[in-house]
Design a protein around this motif. Structure first.
Motif, PDB file in Angstrom:
ATOM      1  N   ARG A 154      -3.660   7.155  -3.257  1.00 45.18           N
ATOM      2  CA  ARG A 154      -2.812   6.586  -2.187  1.00 45.18           C
ATOM      3  C   ARG A 154      -3.364   6.915  -0.812  1.00 45.18           C
ATOM      4  O   ARG A 154      -3.758   8.051  -0.547  1.00 45.18           O
ATOM      5  CB  ARG A 154      -1.413   7.187  -2.324  1.00 45.18           C
ATOM      6  CG  ARG A 154      -0.374   6.705  -1.291  1.00 45.18           C
ATOM      7  CD  ARG A 154       0.960   7.276  -1.711  1.00 45.18           C
ATOM      8  NE  ARG A 154       2.059   7.068  -0.813  1.00 45.18           N
ATOM      9  CZ  ARG A 154       3.145   6.349  -1.127  1.00 45.18           C
ATOM     10  NH1 ARG A 154       3.209   5.733  -2.278  1.00 45.18           N
ATOM     11  NH2 ARG A 154       4.161   6.263  -0.298  1.00 45.18           N
ATOM     12  N   SER A 201       6.350   5.994  -6.401  1.00 43.21           N
ATOM     13  CA  SER A 201       6.322   5.365  -7.714  1.00 43.21           C
ATOM     14  C   SER A 201       5.069   5.846  -8.461  1.00 43.21           C
ATOM     15  O   SER A 201       4.022   6.067  -7.844  1.00 43.21           O
ATOM     16  CB  SER A 201       6.318   3.850  -7.553  1.00 43.21           C
ATOM     17  OG  SER A 201       5.356   3.457  -6.604  1.00 43.21           O
ATOM     18  N   ASN A 218       2.649   4.792 -10.195  1.00 41.26           N
ATOM     19  CA  ASN A 218       1.551   3.870 -10.507  1.00 41.26           C
ATOM     20  C   ASN A 218       0.318   4.225  -9.687  1.00 41.26           C
ATOM     21  O   ASN A 218       0.428   4.878  -8.657  1.00 41.26           O
ATOM     22  CB  ASN A 218       1.977   2.441 -10.150  1.00 41.26           C
ATOM     23  CG  ASN A 218       2.528   2.362  -8.741  1.00 41.26           C
ATOM     24  OD1 ASN A 218       3.676   2.749  -8.498  1.00 41.26           O
ATOM     25  ND2 ASN A 218       1.711   1.898  -7.803  1.00 41.26           N
ATOM     26  N   SER A 262       4.817  -1.027  -9.931  1.00 38.42           N
ATOM     27  CA  SER A 262       5.494   0.242 -10.207  1.00 38.42           C
ATOM     28  C   SER A 262       5.872   0.314 -11.686  1.00 38.42           C
ATOM     29  O   SER A 262       6.217  -0.692 -12.287  1.00 38.42           O
ATOM     30  CB  SER A 262       6.751   0.358  -9.348  1.00 38.42           C
ATOM     31  OG  SER A 262       6.413   0.358  -7.995  1.00 38.42           O
ATOM     32  N   HIS A 301       0.301  -4.790  -2.818  1.00 32.05           N
ATOM     33  CA  HIS A 301       1.151  -4.079  -3.758  1.00 32.05           C
ATOM     34  C   HIS A 301       1.321  -4.885  -5.018  1.00 32.05           C
ATOM     35  O   HIS A 301       1.215  -6.102  -4.989  1.00 32.05           O
ATOM     36  CB  HIS A 301       2.551  -3.958  -3.143  1.00 32.05           C
ATOM     37  CG  HIS A 301       2.825  -2.625  -2.567  1.00 32.05           C
ATOM     38  ND1 HIS A 301       2.544  -2.323  -1.276  1.00 32.05           N
ATOM     39  CD2 HIS A 301       3.351  -1.498  -3.112  1.00 32.05           C
ATOM     40  CE1 HIS A 301       2.920  -1.074  -1.044  1.00 32.05           C
ATOM     41  NE2 HIS A 301       3.401  -0.553  -2.137  1.00 32.05           N
TER      42      HIS A 301
HETATM   43 MG    MG Z   1       5.181   2.525  -4.587  1.00 31.26          MG
END
Ligand code: MG
Ligand code: TXA
Length: 347
Positions: free
Chosen positions: A60, A145, A147, A153, A235
């Motif tokens: 991330r 989340s 993922n 997600s 996303h």
């Molecule tokens: Mg998320």
């Protein structure tokens, strides 16, 4: 790293296993756990090194802040600078539940949680396993989340294992999540209460208590810079290209049918994201039903799983039916718009 997978029945929680999970969080490890929205990737929110592991496991970007999860309203006081009367009212009505509130942060919040912002996102989930984990670990749990960054997600433990196996200490398998879309994010830290991310607590629900509430303009428009840092990234991306069709449902079905025929002729494997009401009207393609147009909560609940199912079906392109934008439809269309990378055909 070895990832331990434990199964917990949410209506008969195994305390001994949960204590083991809580101890991992306490000692700086990372545990994936179910909430009523999606699975979260949890670590001690006050321990910078532990939180770093979350960013690493997800891949991330570090400018995307995290939500702190608490198990009782008393835990809030240390984490925020002030709780307004409005915030009290909203929490009383919607917590525990799928609503995240942005507050002005207190000094004890590490910078890594807020990505340098002066505000902090807090949520009290309603899932019994989530509440038990937070309470046993004795700290606020930072949890995005569970993922890989950019992917849909996870709404069941298989999805988590698909993305996180070998990267985290533990996965708590508590079955499918229910709501299926991430929490509504409501910013109460500024002048005007603003929805930054739509969810199962809808604009209509919140308007009853907050008549002057607004929605961030970026929710459905990919060219507007969002206020919530996380919302600017691609996303929920399926492996295949996705095109979203909106308008009258009969027009959508006709257009998807003709497009499917053309695409198949050009050698493509086509996926169709359909609904209970329309599934029998499609003549070709890999048809997967996300839910019922008459009960759109079912579409919300299955949306991310449906996207992952298309990945497993190895389609080249996904043609997806849109839904109306009122109530839960706003949250569904926000995720679908992002999954399609903004490729929308209005009929
Ligand atoms: Mg998320
Ligand atoms: O349902 C959920 O909210 C799930 C479960 C696990 O609780 N969590 C979740 O976390 O969706 P995440 O990290 O995937 O999404 C958090 C969103 C991001 O869009 C992030 O940018 C935004 O909340 N956010 C976090 N802190 C913020 C802040 N201080 N100001 C504005 N947006 C913030």
């Amino acid at each position: 790293m070895d990832t331990k997978i434990i199964k917990i029945d949410k209506s008969n929680i195994d305390k001994k296993l949960m204590i083991e999970a809580g101890d991992i969080v306490k000692s700086g490890g990372v545990v994936a756990f179910p909430t009523e929205t999606v699975y979260g990737l949890g670590a001690n929110g006050l321990d910078e090194n532990a939180v770093k592991k979350i960013y690493e496991a997800k891949g991330r970007p570090s400018d995307n802040p995290l939500i702190l999860h608490i198990s009782s309203i008393e835990e809030l006081d240390d984490l925020v600078e002030e709780v307004t009367d409005l915030a009290h009212m909203i929490m009383k009505r919607f917590w525990p539940g799928p609503l995240t509130i942005i507050f002005k942060k207190s000094r004890i919040i590490p910078n890594i949680i807020t990505a340098g912002l002066e505000s902090v996102a807090i949520r009290m989930p309603s899932h019994p396993i989530a509440l038990e984990l937070i309470s046993l670990s004795g700290v606020p749990i930072a949890a995005p989340s569970a993922n890989t960054s950019g992917r849909p997600s996870p709404t069941n433990a298989d999805h988590v294992v698909e993305d996180m196996y070998g990267k985290i200490d533990m996965v708590i398998d508590g079955g499918s999540t229910g709501v299926g879309l991430e929490s509504t994010v409501l910013d109460l830290s500024g002048e005007v209460p603003t929805i930054l991310r739509p969810g199962a607590i809808t604009l209509e629900d919140l308007k009853e208590m907050i008549p002057n509430i607004i929605q961030d303009a970026s929710i459905l428009h990919k060219d507007v810079t969002p206020k919530s840092p996380g919302q600017k990234y691609r996303h929920y991306a399926p492996k295949a290209e996705m095109i979203l069709f909106t308008g009258d449902i009969d027009d959508i079905v006709n257009k998807i049918n003709t497009s499917t025929k053309e695409l198949i002729l050009s050698g493509k494997k086509v996926g169709i994201m359909a609904t209970e009401e329309t599934k029998d009207k499609y003549e070709d393609g890999v048809v997967i039903v996300s839910g019922s147009r008459r009960k759109r909560e079912t579409i919300a609940s299955n949306l991310f799983k449906t996207i992952r199912d298309f990945d497993h079906a190895d389609v080249d392109i996904i043609l997806a039916e849109g839904v109306e934008l009122d109530n839960i439809g706003m949250a569904i269309m926000n995720r679908m718009t992002k999954a399609a990378g903004g490729k929308i055909i209005n009929l």
